[in-house]
Design a protein around this motif. Structure first.
Motif, PDB file in Angstrom:
ATOM      1  N   PHE A 455       0.269  -1.175  -0.119  1.00 44.38           N
ATOM      2  CA  PHE A 455      -0.139   0.493  -0.063  1.00 44.38           C
ATOM      3  C   PHE A 455       0.717   1.247   0.238  1.00 44.38           C
ATOM      4  O   PHE A 455       1.616   1.182   0.312  1.00 44.38           O
ATOM      5  CB  PHE A 455      -0.985  -0.313   0.913  1.00 44.38           C
ATOM      6  N   THR A 468       5.323   3.935   1.186  1.00 44.48           N
ATOM      7  CA  THR A 468       5.202   3.026   0.024  1.00 44.48           C
ATOM      8  C   THR A 468       5.738   1.882   1.168  1.00 44.48           C
ATOM      9  O   THR A 468       6.507   2.022   1.770  1.00 44.48           O
ATOM     10  CB  THR A 468       5.103   2.998  -1.266  1.00 44.48           C
ATOM     11  N   ALA A 479       1.342   0.694  -6.201  1.00 48.02           N
ATOM     12  CA  ALA A 479       0.451   1.225  -4.904  1.00 48.02           C
ATOM     13  C   ALA A 479       0.645   2.509  -5.551  1.00 48.02           C
ATOM     14  O   ALA A 479      -0.100   4.408  -5.575  1.00 48.02           O
ATOM     15  CB  ALA A 479       1.610   0.599  -4.230  1.00 48.02           C
ATOM     16  N   THR A 482      -0.406   4.410  -8.724  1.00 48.55           N
ATOM     17  CA  THR A 482      -2.348   4.534  -8.233  1.00 48.55           C
ATOM     18  C   THR A 482      -1.929   6.334  -7.798  1.00 48.55           C
ATOM     19  O   THR A 482      -2.922   6.998  -8.751  1.00 48.55           O
ATOM     20  CB  THR A 482      -2.289   3.848  -8.648  1.00 48.55           C
ATOM     21  N   VAL A 483      -1.986   6.161  -6.991  1.00 46.81           N
ATOM     22  CA  VAL A 483      -1.655   7.450  -5.982  1.00 46.81           C
ATOM     23  C   VAL A 483      -0.858   8.670  -6.759  1.00 46.81           C
ATOM     24  O   VAL A 483      -1.786   9.806  -6.423  1.00 46.81           O
ATOM     25  CB  VAL A 483      -0.886   7.206  -5.052  1.00 46.81           C
ATOM     26  N   ALA A 491      -3.741   3.409  -1.453  1.00 46.24           N
ATOM     27  CA  ALA A 491      -3.435   2.614  -2.811  1.00 46.24           C
ATOM     28  C   ALA A 491      -3.227   2.059  -2.364  1.00 46.24           C
ATOM     29  O   ALA A 491      -2.357   1.101  -1.158  1.00 46.24           O
ATOM     30  CB  ALA A 491      -3.284   3.209  -4.230  1.00 46.24           C
ATOM     31  N   VAL A 493      -2.892  -2.751  -2.940  1.00 45.00           N
ATOM     32  CA  VAL A 493      -2.497  -3.579  -4.277  1.00 45.00           C
ATOM     33  C   VAL A 493      -1.776  -4.563  -4.693  1.00 45.00           C
ATOM     34  O   VAL A 493      -1.536  -4.396  -2.928  1.00 45.00           O
ATOM     35  CB  VAL A 493      -1.018  -2.812  -5.568  1.00 45.00           C
ATOM     36  N   VAL A 498      -5.201  -3.454  -8.656  1.00 48.23           N
ATOM     37  CA  VAL A 498      -5.690  -2.175  -6.673  1.00 48.23           C
ATOM     38  C   VAL A 498      -6.532  -2.869  -6.649  1.00 48.23           C
ATOM     39  O   VAL A 498      -7.889  -2.922  -7.648  1.00 48.23           O
ATOM     40  CB  VAL A 498      -5.999  -0.763  -8.300  1.00 48.23           C
ATOM     41  N   SER A 501      -8.933   1.949  -3.419  1.00 46.68           N
ATOM     42  CA  SER A 501      -7.813   3.134  -3.422  1.00 46.68           C
ATOM     43  C   SER A 501      -8.996   4.948  -2.791  1.00 46.68           C
ATOM     44  O   SER A 501     -10.086   4.177  -2.885  1.00 46.68           O
ATOM     45  CB  SER A 501      -7.569   3.868  -4.922  1.00 46.68           C
ATOM     46  N   SER A 503      -8.686   9.027  -3.357  1.00 38.57           N
ATOM     47  CA  SER A 503      -8.294  10.321  -3.656  1.00 38.57           C
ATOM     48  C   SER A 503      -8.240  11.887  -2.260  1.00 38.57           C
ATOM     49  O   SER A 503      -8.739  11.669  -2.286  1.00 38.57           O
ATOM     50  CB  SER A 503      -8.909  10.215  -4.984  1.00 38.57           C
ATOM     51  N   ASP A 521     -15.121   6.407   0.724  1.00 40.07           N
ATOM     52  CA  ASP A 521     -13.856   5.812  -0.007  1.00 40.07           C
ATOM     53  C   ASP A 521     -13.035   5.803   0.816  1.00 40.07           C
ATOM     54  O   ASP A 521     -11.901   4.187   1.061  1.00 40.07           O
ATOM     55  CB  ASP A 521     -13.437   6.974  -0.412  1.00 40.07           C
ATOM     56  N   VAL A 525     -11.388   1.581   2.009  1.00 43.25           N
ATOM     57  CA  VAL A 525      -9.446   1.200   2.294  1.00 43.25           C
ATOM     58  C   VAL A 525      -9.135   0.273   2.649  1.00 43.25           C
ATOM     59  O   VAL A 525      -8.608  -0.550   3.541  1.00 43.25           O
ATOM     60  CB  VAL A 525      -8.729   2.392   2.061  1.00 43.25           C
TER      61      VAL A 525
END
Length: 573
Positions: A455, A468, A479, A482-483, A491, A493, A498, A501, A503, A521, A525
């Motif tokens: 992550f 990470t 990961a 993705t961010v 994020a 993974v 993924v 996530s 945002s 969201d 996660v």
């Protein structure tokens, strides 16, 4: 500040005019004498006019319920809630928090003065009274790369703002000890305006406390033992008892609170995530925990109100008494601390756990939504050469931001160290994301209790680079990518895919969505951690976000490598 010379307020106090609002036969929590008194409380012009027997244009029959001063959070980073200041107010006001002392150093580390201005502007129309302490250490140290640097000259202009009340947590001990000219200017500027200067004494010896007090630093929220807390109080400091998402110090510090010194303690959250604010609460949660642990409810309320007000010189907040601001809570029970209604300046702003009106959001500057700048990565970017038999590793301590360090045996492949699920050791990387330098700090962390996957997040105190943790380079790379694509966020993974996530496009720290949308969201996660085999009794997002903070003992990882707070330098051993 309200007009204290209001002749109408005096006429209402003298019963020559009806009050705007009267709480009839309220059970008043008197924070000065720590007793309950029953009387009417009259409100006019946004302030308390009198206590006794009054008539009002509006009258509320209290029916045995308590009237409590609005709660004050003595130190909070709004950014850590992962929503903007306007949304944050909508979350904490229903929990009885009517005033916060906030330090915007998270967004300041990303975008400097523009970030501070945004936080001030976006909180302007909130029902929450957000008072600001200016970030003293941007960057926190010279041992990492952040997005900005703020000198005393940069900060000085903000003291003209009516809601700026001092200098936030001074965490750069070497600059204080050496009487660095810029740090001395920052402290002097604060004293010239308000005399409020917060400390950050993580792991301090009594000698170091002496130096901070000699410099005029008044508070500390980094105590982790009762002995440390008592030492701070003896030296004339206020101690903020922190109960947040990552650091939960209340239980350990509560034995330090005594009849003789209780007036020097207050509560703070420091960093608390949105989901926990919504479900557990804020300072109201600290009151409940403290009372459950045996603290007198009246003492707990005193710490959450007048103690905080007196600490920061807020002479018209923190009490149900004539001349004080009418920031008031109707509470049904002091042990459960069940809040029915919240009033600010004499107007009801929340009822039954809900805010009564939405706060308009301030326009977001483009620089704050385009803050992630990272070069292309490969799986080789995360490889760690095995140059000796053992690998240096951060030992995570659950529910603490203090860590230990260890040398551990790890499996090897082609002269490289590998992560080890069997030993609960994940690979750790911090990637500079402000200036596209390509800096990557690499290491290991033990104790996050994951079984697989990786992550990544852009919430990484205090410089907020990308951090990470993972078991494979492939998952870590995915990961981070993705961010980067989201321009900030979280994020998860697993096997290159993924799985969840969130945002955070506002500086890589906050969502632009409404709280009820953002929390969905965030919860997705957090639920996703179970699919990666997480078994810990702590918040892994908070845990990982503090593994990059070099001012906290003992071993941390920055984009420039491991940092040992004991030696004050980067290390490989």
């Amino acid at each position: 500040m309200k007009d204290r010379s209001s002749s109408r307020l005096i006429r209402v106090a003298d019963r020559k005019e009806k009050a705007d609002l009267v709480f009839k036969q309220a059970r008043i929590v008197n924070v000065f004498s720590r007793e309950i008194e029953t009387a009417d409380v009259a409100v006019a012009e946004g302030k308390i006019a009198g206590i006794g027997s009054y008539e009002g244009l509006e009258e509320i029959q209290m029916d045995g319920k308590y009237l409590v001063p609005g709660l004050i959070d003595g130190h909070v980073h709004i950014e850590s809630s992962m929503v903007s200041p306007s949304r944050f107010g909508e979350v904490v006001v229903p929990h009885g928090v009517t005033t916060v002392i906030t330090d915007p150093h998270e967004i300041a580390n990303v975008s400097g003065k523009e970030g501070i201005r945004y936080m001030l502007d976006d909180s302007e129309k909130s029902p929450l009274n957000a008072l600001f302490m200016l970030p003293s250490c941007v960057p926190a140290t010279p041992f990492e790369n952040s997005g900005a640097e703020l000198t005393a000259a940069d900060l000085r202009e903000f003291y003209e703002h009516p809601r700026v009340i001092g200098l936030a947590e001074v965490m750069d001990y070497p600059s204080v000890a050496s009487a660095s000219p810029d740090m001395m200017k920052k402290i002097k500027d604060a004293y010239d305006h308000t005399r409020n200067v917060d400390g950050h004494g993580a792991g301090f010896t009594p000698h170091q406390v002496n130096l901070y007090r000699a410099a005029g630093i008044l508070t500390d929220h980094e105590c982790t033992t009762a002995e440390e807390a008592e030492e701070r109080v003896r030296r004339g400091m206020y101690v903020m008892i922190r109960e947040g998402s990552a650091a939960k110090d209340l239980q350990a510090l509560l034995p330090a609170v005594k009849e003789t010194n209780g007036h020097r303690f207050l509560f703070c959250t420091d960093d608390k995530h949105l989901d926990e604010l919504l479900t557990e609460g804020s300072i109201d949660a600290s009151i409940r925990i403290a009372v459950e642990r045996g603290l007198d409810p009246l003492m707990a309320v005193q710490m959450a109100t007048i103690n905080a007000a007196q600490c920061f010189g807020l002479h018209e907040k923190g009490a149900v008494a004539p001349g004080y601001d009418a920031d008031l809570l109707i509470v049904e029970d002091l042990h459960d601390f069940t809040i029915k209604d919240v009033y600010q300046d004499g107007h009801r702003t929340a009822a039954d756990g809900k805010i009564l009106s939405e706060t308009p959001q301030h326009p977001i500057p483009r620089a704050l939504t385009e803050s992630v700048h990272v070069p292309e990565l490969t799986e080789d970017s995360f490889k760690i050469r095995a140059e000796k038999d053992t690998a240096l590793c951060i030992d995570y301590v659950p529910n603490s931001i203090v860590t230990k360090k260890a040398d551990i045996l790890l499996p090897k492949q082609a002269e490289e160290f590998l992560a080890s699920p069997e030993d609960d050791v994940m690979k750790l990387a911090v990637i500079e994301r402000h200036k596209n330098t390509g800096n990557i700090g690499l290491g290991f962390i033990r104790g996050l209790t994951f079984k697989e996957g990786a992550f990544a997040l852009t919430v990484a105190h205090d410089s907020h680079n990308i951090v990470t943790a993972g078991y494979t380079d492939k998952d870590m790379k995915k990961a981070v990518e993705t961010v980067k694509e989201m321009q900030g966020g979280l994020a998860l993974v697993k096997n290159g895919e993924v799985t969840a996530s969130f945002s955070l496009t506002l500086g890589g720290l906050m969502s632009t969505a409404k709280a009820e949308e953002a929390v969905k969201d965030l919860i997705s996660v957090e639920k996703g951690f179970q699919s990666l085999g997480f078994t810990g009794d702590f918040n892994p997002l908070s845990a990982l976000s503090f593994m990059c903070l070099p001012v906290i003992p003992s071993l941390k990882l920055t984009d420039m490598g491991y940092f040992d707070s004991g030696t004050g330098r980067h290390t490989t051993v």
